[in-house]
Motif scaffolding. Structure first.
Motif, PDB file in Angstrom:
ATOM      1  N   THR A 195     -15.083  49.148 -14.829  1.00  0.00           N
ATOM      2  CA  THR A 195     -15.962  49.243 -13.662  1.00  0.00           C
ATOM      3  C   THR A 195     -16.486  47.881 -13.257  1.00  0.00           C
ATOM      4  O   THR A 195     -16.708  47.630 -12.083  1.00  0.00           O
ATOM      5  CB  THR A 195     -17.162  50.146 -13.963  1.00  0.00           C
ATOM      6  OG1 THR A 195     -16.922  50.799 -15.181  1.00  0.00           O
ATOM      7  CG2 THR A 195     -17.409  51.116 -12.861  1.00  0.00           C
ATOM      8  N   ASP A 196     -16.653  47.054 -14.249  1.00  0.00           N
ATOM      9  CA  ASP A 196     -17.202  45.733 -13.987  1.00  0.00           C
ATOM     10  C   ASP A 196     -16.352  44.928 -13.010  1.00  0.00           C
ATOM     11  O   ASP A 196     -16.883  44.156 -12.216  1.00  0.00           O
ATOM     12  CB  ASP A 196     -17.293  44.957 -15.300  1.00  0.00           C
ATOM     13  CG  ASP A 196     -18.737  44.766 -15.709  1.00  0.00           C
ATOM     14  OD1 ASP A 196     -19.610  45.159 -14.918  1.00  0.00           O
ATOM     15  OD2 ASP A 196     -18.980  44.228 -16.788  1.00  0.00           O
ATOM     16  N   ASP A 197     -15.032  45.145 -13.066  1.00  0.00           N
ATOM     17  CA  ASP A 197     -14.132  44.388 -12.192  1.00  0.00           C
ATOM     18  C   ASP A 197     -14.567  44.468 -10.747  1.00  0.00           C
ATOM     19  O   ASP A 197     -14.453  43.511 -10.001  1.00  0.00           O
ATOM     20  CB  ASP A 197     -12.708  44.952 -12.265  1.00  0.00           C
ATOM     21  CG  ASP A 197     -12.125  44.803 -13.643  1.00  0.00           C
ATOM     22  OD1 ASP A 197     -12.745  44.103 -14.460  1.00  0.00           O
ATOM     23  OD2 ASP A 197     -11.068  45.392 -13.896  1.00  0.00           O
ATOM     24  N   TYR A 198     -15.044  45.660 -10.377  1.00  0.00           N
ATOM     25  CA  TYR A 198     -15.328  45.886  -8.965  1.00  0.00           C
ATOM     26  C   TYR A 198     -16.667  45.305  -8.545  1.00  0.00           C
ATOM     27  O   TYR A 198     -16.990  45.290  -7.368  1.00  0.00           O
ATOM     28  CB  TYR A 198     -15.264  47.388  -8.658  1.00  0.00           C
ATOM     29  CG  TYR A 198     -13.877  47.919  -8.872  1.00  0.00           C
ATOM     30  CD1 TYR A 198     -12.920  47.805  -7.886  1.00  0.00           C
ATOM     31  CD2 TYR A 198     -13.507  48.477 -10.091  1.00  0.00           C
ATOM     32  CE1 TYR A 198     -11.632  48.239  -8.079  1.00  0.00           C
ATOM     33  CE2 TYR A 198     -12.219  48.923 -10.299  1.00  0.00           C
ATOM     34  CZ  TYR A 198     -11.286  48.806  -9.288  1.00  0.00           C
ATOM     35  OH  TYR A 198     -10.009  49.230  -9.503  1.00  0.00           O
ATOM     36  N   ASN A 199     -17.442  44.879  -9.518  1.00  0.00           N
ATOM     37  CA  ASN A 199     -18.713  44.276  -9.170  1.00  0.00           C
ATOM     38  C   ASN A 199     -18.673  42.762  -9.264  1.00  0.00           C
ATOM     39  O   ASN A 199     -19.618  42.087  -8.911  1.00  0.00           O
ATOM     40  CB  ASN A 199     -19.812  44.801 -10.091  1.00  0.00           C
ATOM     41  CG  ASN A 199     -19.982  46.286  -9.941  1.00  0.00           C
ATOM     42  OD1 ASN A 199     -19.937  46.795  -8.836  1.00  0.00           O
ATOM     43  ND2 ASN A 199     -20.128  46.984 -11.043  1.00  0.00           N
TER      44      ASN A 199
END
Lengths: 501, 363
Positions: free
Chosen positions: A277-281
């Motif tokens: 999920t971090d990738d998208y932030n």
């Protein structure tokens, strides 16, 4: 099932009865018989005005204090009819005359109220829940973004999903599984996006499960996955509502079971296990870099020890001149073959990991120090394992832990062993053949009709931007083709203001 | 019949590329050089064009029988007996192709990588790999082949890197070897294109129009021709004429000559990558034979057929030992090429034109 029902039919006629009995006593007797005279079945006699009644519930399931407060006290205190109207308006109240319903309602924490000379009974759900708060899951932490996680209550979990997707198209289907435990399993999907065939597929497979209990999502996974003997996970686990949201909107299907904080996402492809999920932030560049790094970790975990073994035991000539002295001094005094060395070190690391995982964290740290520092250092000093091998194996372990999904990390660490075996017996040729077998297997895997290696093969270059790198969100205008969603085009004109110019 | 799993035109391109590019690439420049001297690259280009003409010729057959493999065509057009006989020739041809691939593979691996490993281990592993993938369907084979194309890129990059050391005078003046030599060079280069004729086996499985199928086959042919030309050209530019006579595997010798900061002997890596290219062509050859056997015997037991064929290839390959034996076998094998490439399809076309037979729609 029906056979046994028939057997008990002869024994006691009343078991086969469907509607409730005319008198309270008979009903009580029936329920007691069904519940095997269990001690936590509470039967309280009460009187409402002129009417005599009885309340039956499982005291271990019902929130008794609340029951007293909102239900019993107002009823007994004032006039019955008035109070009853108040009760009838409550969404928790249900009227039924089916004995089977009554039994299952009691099981999920309802009070059953029988009134004298009434052909129906009232069921009031007042289950006692003791959920923990939706904290961030330990296994999927993120730096940016939401920090909520699923908990062990289906209702709360579904609530967390609904909270994120405010759409009437979000559909939940409940299925009761487990012949002994009767656990509720929910399938959630976007009606207007998810492929109906896939949904039907998931539904049928779930309904076909014949198991006495659904102890954990692992039970569901094992029963519904396409290739049960494959080392690769074919469904994705997550404890994060935001991840579930993203996958639902992408057109995937989510399966959640009662009393479990894991959601199963299907169909999953190989690359979903490398997304976090971090990738998208993160910014596009760093997000893409980390994703590439993880794919590199996949390669590294599989090949690094094997390459080293192959080079040391077969192809020493591949090492450049400057390096050869360094490697030679390192391995000269070691009594074992490189493969044995590697196995010793890998076993040690696995031991440290396994020991540390369930211990309370203070002791876990001790294990880390003892295992990592002391063993690592002294094993080299003692001359049992070469320096380079320790570096290689430690690096491999770290790389495998970089893979954001626990299951995939385990799989790859495990698969490293056969690759190493190939390297130890046939050098590069062995590695190539081991890889060939692994990749043939990966090519043949499918998860609910979606090829596991898509979009690499079958090739869809457009989707590479979300699996190899992480393209900016406004660039990704399409859903994954292999999912065959009803809406292949996403609404993603995030920078519409920029295009007018 | 076999599972009619469909592959895309994109996958067909890779299927054809991988069946052609296989065991031969490491010694291809040498073989052609022996015949065509410094104009070997012209021979390759010419054969590529010639193959393109044949592919265009195939398009007539494909148009007439869009859902028949060449095996079905033989059975329908030539009757049960003659048709079956020709199918058997095809099956033998592909078994022979597979066996030769295995034999060459072992020969080169033993020369370059594993001198003391027993042959049966290497051939056995290759056979196991083939069985492992062939028991799946064509779609999965195609996926695997597409995946393996990464290794082609490796060879292309290496070839371009070698241009750094190229000496253009080695091929000048162009055409110095004369037309006879160039024509003689076409024969060995023709052999290296073997596999393109499998278009006639695989086209009914492709989910695309006939036009697209021909286009895909042409793209595959273009790629293979350019790839071969690149390899031959770079070998010619890298080695002088006298050197090239001494290096039977010029591509590997060429890569061996490089050395990098972290890899002293890149040829070892490339030989390993080459194994995959060998495997892909072996797999497709066995699959071609399998389809033939299944058409002939009308059996549905795919697994048995695959296992038996692979074991036959295994046994034959074990018995072709050494380079002389291999070249004898190859000579035998060469006699098949022209009938399989040109004669049989042409014959089919003529028969179908004479008998005015086309595919019956309700098959």
């Amino acid at each position: 099932m029906s056979f046994f029902k028939k057997g008990s039919n002869n024994e006691k006629n009343s078991i086969s009865r469907e509607t409730i009995f005319p008198t309270i006593e008979e009903n009580i007797e029936y329920i007691q018989a069904v519940f095997c005279q269990t001690d936590d079945l509470a039967i309280t006699e009460t009187k409402w005005g002129d009417e005599k009644g009885v309340v039956i519930y499982l005291e271990t399931m019902v929130d008794t204090a609340q029951f007293q407060r909102i239900f019993l006290s107002p009823v007994t205190d004032t006039k019955f009819s008035e109070q009853f109207n108040y009760l009838l308006a409550s969404p928790e109240l249900m009227k039924t005359n089916q004995l089977q319903d009554i039994v299952s309602e009691i099981l999920i924490g309802s009070c059953v109220i029988f009134l004298q000379n009434k052909p129906v009974c009232y069921v009031y759900n007042i289950v006692q829940v003791n959920p923990r708060s939706p904290e961030e899951p330990d296994s999927e932490k993120s730096v940016r973004g939401a920090h909520k996680g699923f908990i062990e209550s289906l209702e709360v979990n579904l609530n967390l999903i609904r909270e994120r997707i405010k759409s009437p198209q979000l559909k939940m289907e409940y299925i009761t599984l487990g012949t002994e435990t009767n656990a509720v399993v929910a399938i959630a999907y976007m009606k207007d996006i998810a492929n109906p065939t896939t949904v039907e597929n998931v539904r049928t497979r779930l309904k076909m499960i014949k198991s006495d209990m659904i102890f954990s999502p692992g039970y569901i996974e094992e029963s519904i996955e396409d290739t049960p003997f494959s080392p690769f996970p074919q469904v994705l686990y997550t404890e994060r509502p935001d991840r579930v949201e993203a996958n639902l909107v992408e057109g995937r299907i989510v399966i959640m079971s009662e009393s479990s904080s894991d959601a199963i996402i299907a169909p999953a492809s190989f690359f979903s296990f490398f997304q976090s999920t971090d990738d998208y932030n993160l910014r596009f560049w760093s997000g893409s870099f980390f994703r590439l790094l993880r794919l590199f970790c996949f390669w590294g975990t599989l090949t690094l020890p094997a390459l080293y073994i192959a080079v040391i035991s077969f192809h020493l000539e591949i090492i450049p001149y400057d390096l050869i002295g360094l490697v030679k001094t390192s391995i000269e005094q070691v009594p074992f073959s490189p493969f044995v060395e590697a196995v010793i070190m890998i076993t040690t690391i696995e031991l440290i990991r396994e020991a540390g995982i369930r211990l309370p964290s203070p002791i876990g740290q001790t294990i880390g120090i003892v295992g990592g520092l002391i063993i690592g250092d002294s094993v080299v000093n003692a001359g049992l394992v070469s320096n380079v091998m320790v570096i290689i194996v430690a690096l491999t372990a770290i790389m495998s832990f970089c893979i954001p999904t626990y299951e995939m990390g385990n799989t790859i660490r495990l698969l490293g062993l056969p690759v190493m075996l190939g390297a130890a017996s046939l050098g590069f040729v062995g590695i190539v053949f081991a890889f060939m077998f692994i990749f043939i297997h990966l090519c043949s895997l499918e998860s609910f009709g979606v090829p596991y290696l898509s979009p690499i093969v079958p090739t869809n270059l457009r989707e590479w931007q979300d699996v190899i790198i992480r393209a900016p969100n406004w660039k990704r205008g399409y859903r994954q083709r292999e999912l065959h969603t009803l809406k292949p085009i996403r609404a993603s004109r995030g920078r519409a203001w920029d295009q007018h110019d | 019949m076999i599972n009619k799993t469909e592959i895309s035109a994109f996958q067909l391109v890779f299927l054809l590329i991988h069946v052609q590019i296989g065991v031969g690439i490491i010694n291809l420049p040498y073989d052609i050089f022996l015949k065509a001297n410094s104009d070997a690259w012209i021979s390759i280009l010419l054969s590529g064009m010639f193959i393109q003409l044949i592919i265009l010729g195939y398009s007539f057959l494909i148009k007439r029988f869009p859902n028949y493999t060449i095996y079905d065509m033989h059975l329908t057009l030539l009757g049960k007996w003659i048709g079956s006989l020709i199918i058997i020739v095809y099956i033998l041809f592909y078994i022979m192709s597979g066996s030769l691939v295995l034999a060459n593979f072992v020969y080169y691996i033993k020369t370059w990588l594993m001198p003391r490993t027993p042959s049966w281990v290497l051939i056995g592993l290759m056979g196991l790999g083939a069985i492992f993938i062939l028991k799946e369907n064509l779609q999965i084979i195609a996926r695997f082949l597409v995946l393996c194309s990464v290794f082609l890129i490796g060879f292309i990059v290496a070839a371009f890197y070698a241009f750094k050391f190229a000496n253009i005078t080695f091929i000048l003046p162009v055409g110095s070897s004369g037309i006879t030599a160039i024509t003689k060079g076409i024969a060995p280069s023709f052999l290296s294109f073997q596999g393109f004729e499998m278009l006639l086996i695989f086209f009914p499985f492709v989910k695309a129009s006939n036009r697209t199928i021909i286009k895909s086959a042409s793209i595959a042919n273009l790629f293979v021709t350019l790839f071969y030309t690149l390899l031959v050209l770079v070998s010619l530019l890298f080695f002088s004429k006298d050197e090239l006579k001494l290096v039977p595997e010029p591509v590997l010798y060429l890569i061996k000559a490089f050395s990098f900061r972290i890899i002293e002997r890149p040829d070892l890596l490339f030989t390993s990558m080459w194994i995959v290219l060998v495997a892909t062509s072996f797999i497709v050859f066995v699959y071609g034979a399998t389809l033939g056997v299944m058409t002939l015997t009308k059996t549905t037991r795919l697994n048995y057929v695959i296992t038996i064929l692979t074991v036959i290839c295994f046994i034959i390959a074990l018995n072709i030992k050494g380079v002389y034996n291999t070249s004898n076998a190859s000579t035998l094998f060469h006699m098949y090429l022209i009938p399989i490439f040109i004669f049989f399809p042409l014959f089919l076309l003529v028969v179908s034109l004479i008998r005015r037979k086309k595919e019956v729609n309700n098959e």
